[in-house]
Design a protein around this motif. Structure first.
Motif, PDB file in Angstrom:
ATOM      1  N   GLN A 143       2.667  -6.906  23.892  1.00 30.93           N
ATOM      2  CA  GLN A 143       2.022  -8.148  24.341  1.00 30.93           C
ATOM      3  C   GLN A 143       3.009  -9.094  25.025  1.00 30.93           C
ATOM      4  OE1 GLN A 143       2.495  -7.202  21.222  1.00 30.93           O
ATOM      5  NE2 GLN A 143       3.685  -8.848  20.227  1.00 30.93           N
ATOM      6  N   ASP A 144       4.281  -9.000  24.623  1.00 26.06           N
ATOM      7  CA  ASP A 144       5.300  -9.911  25.189  1.00 26.06           C
ATOM      8  C   ASP A 144       5.838  -9.411  26.531  1.00 26.06           C
ATOM      9  OD1 ASP A 144       5.107 -11.497  22.896  1.00 26.06           O
ATOM     10  OD2 ASP A 144       6.484 -10.160  21.816  1.00 26.06           O
ATOM     11  N   VAL A 145       5.486  -8.177  26.893  1.00 23.78           N
ATOM     12  CA  VAL A 145       5.980  -7.593  28.155  1.00 23.78           C
ATOM     13  C   VAL A 145       5.042  -7.971  29.309  1.00 23.78           C
ATOM     14  CG1 VAL A 145       6.585  -5.428  29.344  1.00 23.78           C
ATOM     15  CG2 VAL A 145       7.038  -5.671  26.896  1.00 23.78           C
ATOM     16  N   GLU A 146       3.834  -8.328  28.937  1.00 21.50           N
ATOM     17  CA  GLU A 146       2.819  -8.622  29.969  1.00 21.50           C
ATOM     18  C   GLU A 146       3.285  -9.716  30.924  1.00 21.50           C
ATOM     19  OE1 GLU A 146      -0.885  -7.386  27.056  1.00 21.50           O
ATOM     20  OE2 GLU A 146      -0.992  -9.309  28.156  1.00 21.50           O
ATOM     21  N   GLY A 147       3.130  -9.446  32.227  1.00 27.38           N
ATOM     22  CA  GLY A 147       3.437 -10.455  33.232  1.00 27.38           C
ATOM     23  C   GLY A 147       4.891 -10.514  33.655  1.00 27.38           C
ATOM     24  N   LEU A 148       5.784  -9.834  32.930  1.00 27.48           N
ATOM     25  CA  LEU A 148       7.201  -9.860  33.325  1.00 27.48           C
ATOM     26  C   LEU A 148       7.412  -9.046  34.599  1.00 27.48           C
ATOM     27  CD1 LEU A 148       9.106  -9.328  29.926  1.00 27.48           C
ATOM     28  CD2 LEU A 148       8.891 -11.467  31.243  1.00 27.48           C
ATOM     29  N   LYS A 149       8.231  -9.540  35.516  1.00 27.97           N
ATOM     30  CA  LYS A 149       8.616  -8.779  36.715  1.00 27.97           C
ATOM     31  C   LYS A 149       9.868  -7.982  36.338  1.00 27.97           C
ATOM     32  CE  LYS A 149       7.989 -10.948  40.750  1.00 27.97           C
ATOM     33  NZ  LYS A 149       8.341 -11.740  41.964  1.00 27.97           N
ATOM     34  N   VAL A 150       9.622  -6.692  36.062  1.00 31.94           N
ATOM     35  CA  VAL A 150      10.677  -5.840  35.483  1.00 31.94           C
ATOM     36  C   VAL A 150      11.240  -4.892  36.537  1.00 31.94           C
ATOM     37  CG1 VAL A 150      11.263  -4.208  33.648  1.00 31.94           C
ATOM     38  CG2 VAL A 150       9.374  -5.822  33.321  1.00 31.94           C
ATOM     39  N   ARG A 151      12.545  -4.914  36.729  1.00 30.64           N
ATOM     40  CA  ARG A 151      13.165  -3.892  37.586  1.00 30.64           C
ATOM     41  C   ARG A 151      13.192  -2.589  36.833  1.00 30.64           C
ATOM     42  NH1 ARG A 151      17.601  -0.154  36.776  1.00 30.64           N
ATOM     43  NH2 ARG A 151      17.911   0.831  38.816  1.00 30.64           N
ATOM     44  N   VAL A 152      12.751  -1.539  37.538  1.00 33.65           N
ATOM     45  CA  VAL A 152      12.870  -0.190  36.977  1.00 33.65           C
ATOM     46  C   VAL A 152      13.578   0.691  38.006  1.00 33.65           C
ATOM     47  CG1 VAL A 152      10.840  -0.393  35.473  1.00 33.65           C
ATOM     48  CG2 VAL A 152      10.585   0.541  37.815  1.00 33.65           C
ATOM     49  N   MET A 153      14.085   1.845  37.562  1.00 34.36           N
ATOM     50  CA  MET A 153      14.703   2.784  38.501  1.00 34.36           C
ATOM     51  C   MET A 153      13.648   3.284  39.481  1.00 34.36           C
ATOM     52  SD  MET A 153      17.378   4.950  36.129  1.00 34.36           S
ATOM     53  CE  MET A 153      16.335   5.172  34.687  1.00 34.36           C
ATOM     54  N   GLN A 154      14.128   3.826  40.615  1.00 32.13           N
ATOM     55  CA  GLN A 154      13.171   4.279  41.656  1.00 32.13           C
ATOM     56  C   GLN A 154      12.496   5.564  41.160  1.00 32.13           C
ATOM     57  OE1 GLN A 154      16.794   4.080  42.831  1.00 32.13           O
ATOM     58  NE2 GLN A 154      16.603   3.199  44.894  1.00 32.13           N
ATOM     59  N   ASN A 155      11.417   5.372  40.415  1.00 28.76           N
ATOM     60  CA  ASN A 155      10.839   6.508  39.706  1.00 28.76           C
ATOM     61  C   ASN A 155       9.388   6.229  39.364  1.00 28.76           C
ATOM     62  OD1 ASN A 155      10.112   7.467  36.804  1.00 28.76           O
ATOM     63  ND2 ASN A 155      11.627   8.941  37.549  1.00 28.76           N
ATOM     64  N   PRO A 156       8.466   7.133  39.732  1.00 32.96           N
ATOM     65  CA  PRO A 156       7.034   6.878  39.540  1.00 32.96           C
ATOM     66  C   PRO A 156       6.601   6.767  38.076  1.00 32.96           C
ATOM     67  CG  PRO A 156       7.393   9.159  40.256  1.00 32.96           C
ATOM     68  CD  PRO A 156       8.720   8.456  40.355  1.00 32.96           C
ATOM     69  N   VAL A 157       7.285   7.485  37.187  1.00 30.26           N
ATOM     70  CA  VAL A 157       6.881   7.433  35.770  1.00 30.26           C
ATOM     71  C   VAL A 157       7.172   6.048  35.203  1.00 30.26           C
ATOM     72  CG1 VAL A 157       7.175   8.465  33.474  1.00 30.26           C
ATOM     73  CG2 VAL A 157       7.348   9.902  35.533  1.00 30.26           C
TER      74      VAL A 157
END
Ligand code: KDG
Length: 345
Positions: free
Chosen positions: A166-180
């Motif tokens: 619930q606390d992750v909702e709305g965060l702009k999270v950088r992820v690795m260049q990866n579809p999963v």
């Protein structure tokens, strides 16, 4: 007086010395091996690759000289791997995640909560699944020299403590260049942004993104604590490092040189796994001292996260190949049935 006996003794002595010194028989040439990595030079990956360089020189009478280039100086994971395939770079040490377009099976390592312990990860990577991945890398003109460990990934952000999905909702999270990763963090209700590792710090500093996720050691050595306030010990994915060698370079090597590279890599791998696991807990303490607010994820919250991302695993299992995915989970189950999961994560 005949000098024959003395000459015979001399010949025997020379032959014995040659036999004793394996390197006298081994074929080594002067070679330079540039190794591209994306993390900082204090990271255990860099430290272990310096050990690789020392061991390689030792095994080849100083002829093979490896040099580590940290901080993506020779390109990030995807670019440096392209350089290996083009034959313009000799070696890199890359996360698996940015390479799933090249070898889709690598995407299984991005499945959230795939591994629950180090013994599970080691068994899969050093066993038949790891070998199968090596064969697939070879089809792309890449030699998988050995695995190393990036580690269990944790979520940092600049907005709020994270105790559950619930606390992750709305965060702009950088992820690795990866579809999963993009799919899974979308399932959690965040706004995932794919980005190369070298761009993460400036993006956090500018506020272009709120969050990123990496193992504790990377968070420390890349100084993300300077631009992030909260760290949740989610351990949501275990990422391996692959030490890849350009096939163009590899095919120039003699069997003895290839053997020396493998031996040096296995030695560095075992050292690196031990070091990074020791540093993981130490890094967490240091991040606390640097002022980060740490949260742990309860078993219930972790279970709720797993439920939320299960559709991602189902979707990508079909894409990657259900039989391959089944083999990976079967290898993990072998370890669990022997109590491997019980060991400290
Ligand atoms: O050397 C590896 C890094 O380039 C990178 O893969 C680290 O986990 C990482 C990330 O988040 O990109």
């Amino acid at each position: 007086m005949s000098h024959l006996p003395k000459l015979r003794h001399l010949a025997v002595g020379v032959a014995a010395a040659a036999l004793l010194s394996t390197s006298a028989w081994a074929q080594f040439e002067e070679r330079n091996v540039r190794i591209s990595i994306g993390v900082a030079d204090e990271h255990p990956q860099a430290v272990a690759l310096e050990r690789f360089a020392e061991k390689l020189a030792e095994l080849t009478d100083g002829k093979m000289k490896a040099k580590v280039f940290p901080n993506a100086a020779l390109g990030d994971d995807a670019n440096s791997t392209s350089a290996l395939r083009a034959g313009t770079l000799e070696m890199n040490s890359t996360s698996t995640s940015p390479l799933t377009q090249l070898v889709p099976e690598l995407g299984v390592f991005d499945f959230p909560f795939l591994f629950a312990s180090y013994p599970e990860a080691d068994a899969v990577l050093d066993g038949p699944v790891g070998d199968e991945i090596g064969q697939k890398m070879a089809q792309k003109d890449l030699v998988l020299l050995c695995w190393m460990e990036n580690g269990f990934r944790n979520l940092t952000n600049s907005e709020r403590p994270v105790e559950g999905a619930q606390d992750v909702e709305g965060l702009k999270v950088r992820v690795m260049q990866n579809p999963v990763f993009l799919d899974a963090f979308g399932q959690l209700g965040s706004n995932p942004v794919a980005m190369a590792f070298s761009e993460v710090y400036p993006a956090l500093e500018s506020g272009a993104i709120d969050a990123q996720e990496n193992p504790n050691v990377t968070i420390l050595t890349s100084k993300f604590y300077e631009v992030q306030d909260y760290l949740a010990q989610t351990r949501h994915v275990y990422t391996p490092f692959m030490n890849l060698v350009s096939k163009t370079f590899w095919d120039k090597l003699s069997p003895d040189e290839q053997k020396a590279m493998r031996e040096a890599c296995y030695d560095a791998r075992d050292f690196q796994r031990q070091l990074i696991r020791q540093k993981d807990a130490e890094a967490l303490e240091q991040l606390k001292e640097e002022g980060m607010e740490i949260t742990e994820i309860s078993a219930e919250q972790r279970e709720a996260m797993q439920k939320k991302v299960q559709p991602t695993i189902d979707r990508f299992s079909q894409q990657i190949g259900p039989d391959f995915v089944k083999r990976v989970y079967a290898e993990i189950e072998k370890v669990r049935s022997q109590g491997g999961q019980a060991q400290a994560q």
